[in-house]
Motif scaffolding. Structure first.
Motif, PDB file in Angstrom:
ATOM      1  N   GLY A 339     -18.066   8.242   1.296  1.00  0.00           N
ATOM      2  CA  GLY A 339     -17.215   9.301   1.825  1.00  0.00           C
ATOM      3  C   GLY A 339     -15.798   8.828   2.082  1.00  0.00           C
ATOM      4  N   ASP A 340     -14.948   9.781   2.404  1.00  0.00           N
ATOM      5  CA  ASP A 340     -13.539   9.512   2.688  1.00  0.00           C
ATOM      6  C   ASP A 340     -13.398   9.213   4.175  1.00  0.00           C
ATOM      7  OD1 ASP A 340     -10.810   9.421   2.936  1.00  0.00           O
ATOM      8  OD2 ASP A 340     -10.463  11.518   2.395  1.00  0.00           O
ATOM      9  N   ASP A 341     -13.536   7.929   4.546  1.00  0.00           N
ATOM     10  CA  ASP A 341     -13.528   7.552   5.956  1.00  0.00           C
ATOM     11  C   ASP A 341     -12.189   7.847   6.619  1.00  0.00           C
ATOM     12  OD1 ASP A 341     -13.121   5.286   4.045  1.00  0.00           O
ATOM     13  OD2 ASP A 341     -12.405   4.252   5.840  1.00  0.00           O
ATOM     14  N   ILE A 342     -11.086   7.652   5.890  1.00  0.00           N
ATOM     15  CA  ILE A 342      -9.767   7.915   6.466  1.00  0.00           C
ATOM     16  C   ILE A 342      -9.554   9.416   6.635  1.00  0.00           C
ATOM     17  CG2 ILE A 342      -7.277   7.789   6.016  1.00  0.00           C
ATOM     18  CD1 ILE A 342      -7.762   5.036   4.768  1.00  0.00           C
ATOM     19  N   GLY A 343      -9.897  10.197   5.611  1.00  0.00           N
ATOM     20  CA  GLY A 343      -9.762  11.648   5.721  1.00  0.00           C
ATOM     21  C   GLY A 343     -10.636  12.215   6.827  1.00  0.00           C
ATOM     22  N   TYR A 344     -11.851  11.699   6.939  1.00  0.00           N
ATOM     23  CA  TYR A 344     -12.784  12.142   7.985  1.00  0.00           C
ATOM     24  C   TYR A 344     -12.201  11.850   9.367  1.00  0.00           C
ATOM     25  CZ  TYR A 344     -17.040  12.216  10.870  1.00  0.00           C
ATOM     26  OH  TYR A 344     -17.976  12.463  11.856  1.00  0.00           O
ATOM     27  N   VAL A 369     -13.927  -2.698  -4.985  1.00  0.00           N
ATOM     28  CA  VAL A 369     -14.874  -2.079  -4.067  1.00  0.00           C
ATOM     29  C   VAL A 369     -14.573  -2.528  -2.636  1.00  0.00           C
ATOM     30  CG1 VAL A 369     -17.301  -1.851  -3.402  1.00  0.00           C
ATOM     31  CG2 VAL A 369     -16.667  -1.975  -5.828  1.00  0.00           C
ATOM     32  N   ASN A 370     -14.311  -1.566  -1.755  1.00  0.00           N
ATOM     33  CA  ASN A 370     -14.115  -1.841  -0.339  1.00  0.00           C
ATOM     34  C   ASN A 370     -15.415  -1.502   0.388  1.00  0.00           C
ATOM     35  OD1 ASN A 370     -13.526  -1.467   2.496  1.00  0.00           O
ATOM     36  ND2 ASN A 370     -11.356  -1.425   1.978  1.00  0.00           N
ATOM     37  N   PRO A 371     -16.121  -2.510   0.944  1.00  0.00           N
ATOM     38  CA  PRO A 371     -17.435  -2.248   1.551  1.00  0.00           C
ATOM     39  C   PRO A 371     -17.377  -1.425   2.828  1.00  0.00           C
ATOM     40  CG  PRO A 371     -16.769  -4.499   1.960  1.00  0.00           C
ATOM     41  CD  PRO A 371     -15.771  -3.932   0.995  1.00  0.00           C
ATOM     42  N   GLY A 372     -16.173  -1.251   3.392  1.00  0.00           N
ATOM     43  CA  GLY A 372     -16.060  -0.410   4.580  1.00  0.00           C
ATOM     44  C   GLY A 372     -15.771   1.041   4.266  1.00  0.00           C
ATOM     45  N   GLN A 373     -15.493   1.326   2.992  1.00  0.00           N
ATOM     46  CA  GLN A 373     -15.182   2.702   2.611  1.00  0.00           C
ATOM     47  C   GLN A 373     -16.380   3.606   2.860  1.00  0.00           C
ATOM     48  OE1 GLN A 373     -13.815   3.160  -1.419  1.00  0.00           O
ATOM     49  NE2 GLN A 373     -13.770   5.386  -1.328  1.00  0.00           N
ATOM     50  N   GLY A 374     -16.093   4.772   3.401  1.00  0.00           N
ATOM     51  CA  GLY A 374     -17.170   5.732   3.660  1.00  0.00           C
ATOM     52  C   GLY A 374     -17.856   5.539   4.988  1.00  0.00           C
ATOM     53  N   ARG A 375     -17.346   4.609   5.817  1.00  0.00           N
ATOM     54  CA  ARG A 375     -17.951   4.390   7.122  1.00  0.00           C
ATOM     55  C   ARG A 375     -16.864   4.377   8.180  1.00  0.00           C
ATOM     56  NH1 ARG A 375     -23.133   3.312   5.575  1.00  0.00           N
ATOM     57  NH2 ARG A 375     -23.877   3.262   7.718  1.00  0.00           N
ATOM     58  N   VAL A 376     -17.245   4.663   9.409  1.00  0.00           N
ATOM     59  CA  VAL A 376     -16.331   4.581  10.546  1.00  0.00           C
ATOM     60  C   VAL A 376     -16.996   3.758  11.639  1.00  0.00           C
ATOM     61  CG1 VAL A 376     -15.113   6.744  10.102  1.00  0.00           C
ATOM     62  CG2 VAL A 376     -17.207   6.786  11.480  1.00  0.00           C
ATOM     63  N   ARG A 377     -16.151   3.067  12.401  1.00  0.00           N
ATOM     64  CA  ARG A 377     -16.650   2.284  13.537  1.00  0.00           C
ATOM     65  C   ARG A 377     -16.376   3.038  14.823  1.00  0.00           C
ATOM     66  NH1 ARG A 377     -14.015  -3.301  15.591  1.00  0.00           N
ATOM     67  NH2 ARG A 377     -12.785  -1.764  16.766  1.00  0.00           N
ATOM     68  N   LEU A 378     -17.423   3.177  15.627  1.00  0.00           N
ATOM     69  CA  LEU A 378     -17.302   3.834  16.920  1.00  0.00           C
ATOM     70  C   LEU A 378     -17.608   2.817  18.011  1.00  0.00           C
ATOM     71  CD1 LEU A 378     -18.849   5.868  14.729  1.00  0.00           C
ATOM     72  CD2 LEU A 378     -18.637   7.459  16.620  1.00  0.00           C
ATOM     73  N   ALA A 379     -16.645   2.570  18.879  1.00  0.00           N
ATOM     74  CA  ALA A 379     -16.824   1.629  19.982  1.00  0.00           C
ATOM     75  C   ALA A 379     -17.236   2.412  21.230  1.00  0.00           C
ATOM     76  CB  ALA A 379     -15.536   0.858  20.233  1.00  0.00           C
ATOM     77  N   LEU A 380     -18.472   2.212  21.683  1.00  0.00           N
ATOM     78  CA  LEU A 380     -18.970   2.965  22.843  1.00  0.00           C
ATOM     79  C   LEU A 380     -18.606   2.218  24.124  1.00  0.00           C
ATOM     80  CD1 LEU A 380     -22.444   4.323  21.699  1.00  0.00           C
ATOM     81  CD2 LEU A 380     -20.143   5.171  21.241  1.00  0.00           C
ATOM     82  N   VAL A 381     -17.315   2.142  24.388  1.00  0.00           N
ATOM     83  CA  VAL A 381     -16.823   1.356  25.520  1.00  0.00           C
ATOM     84  C   VAL A 381     -16.447   2.220  26.718  1.00  0.00           C
ATOM     85  CG1 VAL A 381     -16.031  -0.589  24.135  1.00  0.00           C
ATOM     86  CG2 VAL A 381     -14.519   1.368  24.455  1.00  0.00           C
ATOM     87  N   ALA A 382     -16.284   3.519  26.510  1.00  0.00           N
ATOM     88  CA  ALA A 382     -15.916   4.417  27.604  1.00  0.00           C
ATOM     89  C   ALA A 382     -17.138   4.709  28.479  1.00  0.00           C
ATOM     90  CB  ALA A 382     -15.334   5.709  27.034  1.00  0.00           C
TER      91      ALA A 382
END
Length: 406
Positions: A339-344, A369-382
């Motif tokens: 998926g388009d991680d930046i667009g998302y 090939v960028n292995p991070g493409q199509g993914r997002v990182r969510l930091a559950l720090v709040a």
């Protein structure tokens, strides 16, 4: 100017600021950031009190080696946590946060006069590894992650010619951004490669105390001891109080392992001027000697992940990690491609005022090939309620989201 500076890539958060400069977040919703992995739980009172008691230390220069009491506290924690006995005088060195130490260590280890000097690191990865390699005059070889194993590094993908040029290997376990933990068999493979080719292993373990199962993550020194490598040859472990004890502003951690490597690292640090403040040393002693606040901190993260993960798993490709405080989530795609991680992430910020970090910013493209493409990182720090609200917004957004790439 040092010409090597031109080889550095913009830091992921700088790139994300540029990519969102034109985005106007929904003003009807309060901003929630899951982008930066900065602990936001309250600092334990015992650490703050120790910091205040240490004010008398301001009247003297600190030693780069650190006070004996601090090194003993660190060695004591290593014994309790991993069952590993370390010589506090020769195998332990306090550092002003694992980030600066991970960077500085490469400057000590790398010999840029050797042809093809190489640093190996996982991909996706913590960007300090690459920056340290580049400014030390080395090239970086990236190891792909296996999606079937939560993007754990596939070390066998590195060919023998690259290992032969390798001087330093960065390992991150639990991993950032994936949360994957390396098992003993994987450590054995890396130790065998290190013995064959002579490279040093730098093990980044700053997330070791945030985990979700009954068994704590295996540490590198623990793995070495289990495999009979009691001299910890060519191995150093980096650990920080930032995540463990909620003190990212304290800038306190340590390096432990091979005494010969630490002797050289100490020499470098003596010239570099990186001695830890006496106040920070006093607070660090209190932190390393107490485990109750660590258990309470871990319980808070477990509660957040227990509430957030099922909500997100209903709309994203995501599951509970082995450890750390990140979720590494795959975003929707109608094309069958990543998926388009930046667009998302841009659309999520604009419509629901939630910040996440695109995975492609945390990785490098290799062979296109960028292995991070199509993914997002969510930091559950709040706080837990804020993380749950973010998860509800993400679920609502993702249900209606369409990848609009041509």
């Amino acid at each position: 100017m040092n010409p090597l500076l031109a080889r550095l890539h913009p830091y992921p958060f700088e790139r994300w600021r540029e990519l969102t400069r034109d985005v106007v977040p929904n003003p009807a919703l309060a901003a929630i950031s899951l982008g930066i992995g900065e602990p936001r739980h309250a600092t334990p009172a015992l650490i703050e009190e120790a910091l205040m008691r240490g004010l008398g230390g301001l009247s003297k220069y600190p030693s780069t080696l650190g006070e004996p009491a601090l090194r003993e506290a660190i060695a004591g924690w290593l014994q309790r946590r991993y069952g590993v006995a370390m010589d506090a005088g020769t195998q332990v060195l306090p550092v002003t946060g694992s980030r600066e130490a991970l960077f500085a260590f490469a400057q000590t280890v790398i010999d840029p006069t050797r042809p093809g000097a190489t640093v190996v690191c996982p991909n996706p990865f913590y960007q300090i590894y690459e920056g340290a390699a580049l400014l030390a005059g080395a090239q970086t070889a990236f190891v792909p992650g296996d999606p079937a194993r939560n993007f754990a590094a596939v070390w066998d993908a590195v060919d023998e010619a690259t290992w032969a040029r390798t001087q330093l290997l960065y390992v991150c376990s639990p991993g950032n951004p994936t949360g994957a933990v390396m098992p003993l068999a994987e450590w054995q493979r890396l130790f065998e490669l290190s013995d064959r080719h002579g490279f040093v292993i730098a093990s980044d373990e700053c997330y070791s105390e945030i985990f979700f199962g009954d068994e704590a993550p295996l540490g590198s020194l623990q793995a070495a001891q289990a495999l009979g490598r009691n001299d910890f040859r060519r191995l150093v472990a980096f650990t920080s109080l930032s995540k463990r004890s909620n003190v990212p502003g304290l800038r306190s951690g340590f390096v432990a392992g091979d005494a010969a490597l630490l002797k050289s690292f100490l020499l470098y640090r003596t010239y570099h001027g990186s001695a830890m403040s006496p106040l920070v040393q006093a607070a660090s002693i209190a932190a390393w000697n107490d485990e109750a606040h660590v258990v309470a901190n871990r319980a808070r993260y477990r509660a957040k992940f227990a509430g957030v993960t099922p909500l997100l798993a209903s709309v994203l490709d995501v599951k509970l990690p082995d450890a750390a405080f990140y979720l590494w989530a795959g975003v929707p795609s109608a094309s069958g491609q990543p998926g388009d991680d930046i667009g998302y992430a841009r659309a999520l910020l604009a419509q629901y005022n939630v910040q996440v970090l695109p995975g492609s910013l945390l990785a490098r493209a290799v062979d296109g090939v960028n292995p991070g493409q199509g993914r997002v990182r969510l930091a559950l720090v709040a706080a837990e309620d804020e993380c749950l609200e973010a998860a509800r917004r993400i679920a609502q957004f993702t249900t209606a989201y369409t990848d609009t790439r041509p």
